[in-house]
Design an enzyme around this catalytic site. Structure first.
Site, PDB file in Angstrom:
ATOM      1  N   ASP A  37       0.878  -1.176   0.000  1.00  0.00           N
ATOM      2  CA  ASP A  37       0.000   0.000   0.000  1.00  0.00           C
ATOM      3  C   ASP A  37       0.913   1.224   0.000  1.00  0.00           C
ATOM      4  O   ASP A  37       2.143   1.084  -0.066  1.00  0.00           O
ATOM      5  CB  ASP A  37      -0.928  -0.014   1.233  1.00  0.00           C
ATOM      6  CG  ASP A  37      -2.267   0.664   0.920  1.00  0.00           C
ATOM      7  OD1 ASP A  37      -2.240   1.813   0.445  1.00  0.00           O
ATOM      8  OD2 ASP A  37      -3.327   0.035   1.123  1.00  0.00           O
ATOM      9  N   TYR A 142     -16.184   7.052 -10.186  1.00  0.00           N
ATOM     10  CA  TYR A 142     -15.790   5.714  -9.707  1.00  0.00           C
ATOM     11  C   TYR A 142     -16.468   4.636 -10.554  1.00  0.00           C
ATOM     12  O   TYR A 142     -15.827   3.696 -11.032  1.00  0.00           O
ATOM     13  CB  TYR A 142     -16.180   5.596  -8.233  1.00  0.00           C
ATOM     14  CG  TYR A 142     -16.088   4.209  -7.646  1.00  0.00           C
ATOM     15  CD1 TYR A 142     -14.856   3.613  -7.402  1.00  0.00           C
ATOM     16  CD2 TYR A 142     -17.238   3.503  -7.298  1.00  0.00           C
ATOM     17  CE1 TYR A 142     -14.777   2.346  -6.839  1.00  0.00           C
ATOM     18  CE2 TYR A 142     -17.167   2.238  -6.736  1.00  0.00           C
ATOM     19  CZ  TYR A 142     -15.938   1.660  -6.506  1.00  0.00           C
ATOM     20  OH  TYR A 142     -15.870   0.414  -5.945  1.00  0.00           O
TER      21      TYR A 142
HETATM   22  N1  SER Z   1     -19.085   0.422  -1.616  1.00  0.00           N
HETATM   23  C1  SER Z   1     -18.720   1.147  -2.787  1.00  0.00           C
HETATM   24  C2  SER Z   1     -19.089   2.562  -2.685  1.00  0.00           C
HETATM   25  O1  SER Z   1     -20.068   2.859  -2.023  1.00  0.00           O
HETATM   26  C3  SER Z   1     -19.384   0.567  -3.969  1.00  0.00           C
HETATM   27  O2  SER Z   1     -18.505  -0.234  -4.620  1.00  0.00           O
HETATM   28  O3  SER Z   1     -18.460   3.366  -3.297  1.00  0.00           O
END
Ligand code: SER
Length: 326
Positions: A37, A142
């Site tokens: 990490d 994301y």
């Molecule tokens: N748990 C993640 C998030 O809420 C989803 O992959 O971003």
């Protein structure tokens, strides 16, 4: 024990990485698991290398030094945190994935694990029992990076024969580690507040149902996918897996069976917008049919175990306070 296997875990300090590293050490032996990490977490025992996964040379150096045969690439900036700086999130999530894929291709790595997420889905997908092959139009950076990453994983498999395997994780709930920066993370925080006898402020509305999964199920799913014979892995983008679906109101009702005085206030923020585009439940029949996936923990079992384990942790003062909730 498979003595041939040497595993590198990238993102070993994270919510998943920390637990998966422990399980992989049990499976392959302490000397065959390299945790990595950006920095070493306090008290970590075992082999650890500092790796910034945006640096391809550093990844390759560690792969060569330890003769790594498998890589679990868990480092990423999650959904809510990622919105603070979209371009930087894209750069980090994609650069690190490309680096892992390239190092793996060039060094004949046997298997690569790349986690995807329910965040790949958006308005174009049905909210209930979302199928594996639903249309992907994610609305967070994301989610966009995971959807693109899935296609790149498949590309490396088709073009180079690299054995990349992937699961779309629901929100992950565990007592061992704290998440950071996700939209589903309220479902971990809520248990900490209950055990600490504090009022919980929830950033989602009470009826926001999302797919969730208990850490034990996640770890088992990941290992089962990675152990499955290659010919059983018929989806090379990513597999849907389901655990259990629930809303904040439902988790609170369950917690109140054990802590009747537990209080919650709802203060929805921008994360409500993100959650409202995600599935409520997931169709994981492909994972079930191809490699036998079946979840074990329902909301009641999760709640009992979370509370039991967190009570123990807070009593002994062993909760990991290094990772902060977003
Ligand atoms: N748990 C993640 C998030 O809420 C989803 O992959 O971003």
């Amino acid at each position: 024990m498979d003595v041939e296997t040497v595993v590198l875990v990238i993102g070993a300090n994270g919510q998943l990485g920390s637990v998966l590293t422990t399980t992989l050490k049990e499976k392959f032996g302490n000397d065959n698991v390299i945790a990595s990490d950006l920095r070493k977490s306090k008290g970590f025992k075992g082999i650890f290398e500092v790796i910034d996964a945006t640096d391809i040379n550093r990844i390759e150096e560690v792969v060569l030094q330890y003769k790594v045969t498998q890589i679990y690439h868990l480092a990423a900036i999650l959904s809510a945190k990622g919105e603070e700086n979209p371009i930087q999130t894209w750069d980090i999530n994609m650069k690190t994935l490309f680096n892992v894929l390239e190092v793996s291709r060039l060094n004949n790595i046997d298997k690569v694990f790349f986690p995807s997420s329910i965040a790949v889905f958006g308005e174009g997908a049905p909210l209930d029992d979302t199928p594996n092959n639903a249309y992907l139009d994610p609305a967070t950076v994301y989610g966009i990076s995971k959807a693109a990453g899935e296609n790149w994983a498949q590309y490396y498999f088709l073009r180079y024969g690299l054995d990349v395997r992937s699961i779309r994780y629901p929100g992950v709930i565990g007592y061992q580690s704290l998440p950071g920066g996700g939209t589903t993370d309220y479902a971990v925080d809520v248990y900490h507040k209950a055990v600490l006898k504090k009022e919980f402020s929830c950033f989602l509305k009470e009826d926001t149902t999302l797919p969730m999964i208990f850490m034990d199920d996640v770890i088992r799913a990941t290992l089962e996918l990675m152990e499955a014979p290659k010919e059983q892995i018929k989806i090379r983008t990513s597999y849907n897996i389901a655990g259990i679906s629930f809303s904040p109101a439902e988790v609170v009702a369950e917690i109140r069976k054990l802590y009747p005085d537990f209080e919650i206030k709802y203060n929805p923020d921008f994360r409500q917008e993100i959650a409202s585009r995600w599935p409520k439940s997931i169709d994981d029949s492909a994972a079930t049919n191809h490699w036998g996936w079946k979840p074990e923990f329902d909301l009641e079992a999760i709640t009992i175990k979370m509370i039991e384990k967190l009570e123990e942790k807070y009593k002994t003062g062993s909760t990991n306070k290094e990772v902060l909730l977003f």
